[in-house]
Motif scaffolding. Structure first.
Motif, PDB file in Angstrom:
ATOM      1  N   TYR B  35       0.843  -1.179   0.000  1.00  0.00           N
ATOM      2  CA  TYR B  35       0.000   0.000   0.000  1.00  0.00           C
ATOM      3  C   TYR B  35       0.889   1.244   0.000  1.00  0.00           C
ATOM      4  CZ  TYR B  35      -4.193  -2.623   1.441  1.00  0.00           C
ATOM      5  OH  TYR B  35      -5.258  -3.491   1.499  1.00  0.00           O
ATOM      6  N   LEU B  88       4.492   7.087   2.671  1.00  0.00           N
ATOM      7  CA  LEU B  88       4.675   5.939   3.549  1.00  0.00           C
ATOM      8  C   LEU B  88       4.227   4.692   2.786  1.00  0.00           C
ATOM      9  CD1 LEU B  88       5.301   4.883   6.472  1.00  0.00           C
ATOM     10  CD2 LEU B  88       2.836   5.152   6.920  1.00  0.00           C
ATOM     11  N   LEU B  90       3.375   0.797   2.985  1.00  0.00           N
ATOM     12  CA  LEU B  90       2.993  -0.199   3.973  1.00  0.00           C
ATOM     13  C   LEU B  90       2.827  -1.566   3.318  1.00  0.00           C
ATOM     14  CD1 LEU B  90       0.369   1.991   5.808  1.00  0.00           C
ATOM     15  CD2 LEU B  90       2.309   0.933   6.944  1.00  0.00           C
ATOM     16  N   GLY B 106       2.619  -4.045   8.492  1.00  0.00           N
ATOM     17  CA  GLY B 106       3.891  -3.665   9.064  1.00  0.00           C
ATOM     18  C   GLY B 106       3.874  -2.193   9.443  1.00  0.00           C
ATOM     19  N   ASP B 107       5.003  -1.719   9.975  1.00  0.00           N
ATOM     20  CA  ASP B 107       5.076  -0.329  10.423  1.00  0.00           C
ATOM     21  C   ASP B 107       5.439   0.637   9.300  1.00  0.00           C
ATOM     22  OD1 ASP B 107       6.382  -1.215  13.696  1.00  0.00           O
ATOM     23  OD2 ASP B 107       4.319  -0.976  12.987  1.00  0.00           O
TER      24      ASP B 107
END
Lengths: 114, 114
Positions: B35, B88, B90, B106-107
């Motif tokens: 993502y 970001l 993901l 995940g982070d």
């Protein structure tokens, strides 16, 4: 056009009170809905889900309500705790296509005040 | 500990560089996802792999190239990225793509393109 909408970017609630987070969707094909919680610098964490054959699912302090006719779902947190302060994402799943895909809302920042 | 580990956590690269993002899941899942989350936008699905085969590609530019060598590992190879690719990224996994199974995230890797 966003198929999953969280119209409130933020919400503040006093500790011990109820937090109600709302989510609206437009795609009538969605049949599975999820809520995720996200702390800063971490990935989203699955919280609770509901299938379209139900109108309520409860897990401890968290309850999700689904109103299919209104294409609306809500997450209730009671009693709210300061540790619940996070961004909450609503997501919806569509069974069509070769793999289920999640469509996310833009999130609501919940702040629980001590 | 979510059971889904992403490395690196932060990455800064120039537009002409080539780098790779790595994701590893320890949950025994057989589906993995990439993502993208840009600022102020909902999570957007990029790729879905089920049993190591790509089943969905949501019209992602070819400068993003996924690789799934086995059910526990997922890579995202990056080359000649653009500044708007800063976001970001993901990774998530789930037990199957056709059932009502929540995805575990995940982070993330925070990517900045100079």
């Amino acid at each position: 056009d966003q198929q999953v909408k969280q119209n409130s970017p933020s919400l503040s609630v006093q500790e011990g009170r109820i937090s109600i987070l709302n989510c609206d969707y437009t795609n009538s094909m969605f049949d599975y809905f999820l809520w995720y919680k996200k702390y800063p610098a971490e990935g989203p964490t699955f919280l609770i889900s509901i299938s379209s054959i139900k109108d309520k699912n409860e897990d401890g302090r968290f309850t999700v309500f689904l109103n299919k006719s209104a294409k609306h779902l809500s997450l209730h947190i009671v009693p709210s705790q300061p540790g619940d302060s996070a961004v909450y994402f609503c997501a919806a799943s569509d069974p069509s296509g070769s793999a289920r895909q999640l469509t996310f809302g833009s999130g609501t920042q919940l702040t629980v005040l001590p | 500990e979510t059971g889904v580990t992403q490395t690196p956590r932060h990455l800064v690269m120039g537009m002409t560089n080539k780098k790779s993002l790595k994701c590893e899941q320890h949950l025994g899942h057989n589906a993995m996802y990439w993502y993208k989350q840009s600022a102020k936008k909902p999570l957007e699905l990029m790729f879905v792999y089920s049993l190591e085969e790509r089943v969905e590609n949501n019209s992602v530019p070819s400068r993003f190239s996924p690789e799934c060598p086995n059910s526990s590992h997922l890579f995202l190879h990056l080359h000649t990225l653009q500044p708007e690719d800063s976001a970001l990224y993901l990774c998530a996994s789930s037990q199957g793509t056709g059932d009502d199974q929540p995805q575990h995230f995940g982070d993330g890797t925070r990517l900045s393109i100079l």
